[in-house]
Design a protein around this motif. Structure first.
Motif: not given
Length: 144
Positions: A24-25, A28
């Motif tokens: 997810q990081d 993003d």
């Protein structure tokens, strides 16, 4: 269910959450980078001048001609055929330069996308970053 089985499931869940948090990081960061890339592509203008400076052609990141400026004395210094040929040469050169510039702008996305699994391979139904990369990389089709 035994206590050790519960602990093993909790540990597996924690590992999966950690992995998904990292993904997810990364995702993003890539979305932020993608926004910057899209802004650069939207603002990109590439110029080319005809061989004898009769005209200047401007194209956008997709290679679409956005402006043609013809020298005031172009009609005295050339024939319509010569001007047409030079404009075509300049347009081709500008399109090639725009393609190269677009590839340079997309290089960070390309290296990231090539280095990680595509999101839709991990999460069914998620958007494909490779598909988006391919869409941004292609030139528009000429009208038929």
């Amino acid at each position: 269910m035994e206590q050790w089985e519960r602990e093993q499931i909790r540990s597996s869940n924690a590992d999966l959450r950690s992995t998904l948090d990292v993904i997810q990081d990364d995702f993003d960061r890539e979305i932020e980078e993608l926004g910057a890339v899209q802004r650069k592509l939207a603002a990109m203008k590439v110029h080319a001048t005809t061989p004898t400076s009769l005209a200047r052609v401007t194209v956008n990141a997709s290679g679409v001609v956005t402006e043609i400026t013809i020298a005031d004395d172009a009609y005295r210094r050339s024939t319509p055929r010569q001007l047409t040929e030079e404009l075509n040469t300049a347009i081709r050169g500008a399109v090639e330069a725009a393609t190269e510039a677009r590839q340079k702008v997309l290089a960070p996305i390309t290296s990231i996308v090539d280095g990680m699994p595509d999101l839709n391979e991990i999460i069914p139904g998620a958007p494909s970053l490779r598909g988006l990369q391919a869409k941004l990389s292609q030139l528009p089709q000429e009208p038929q």
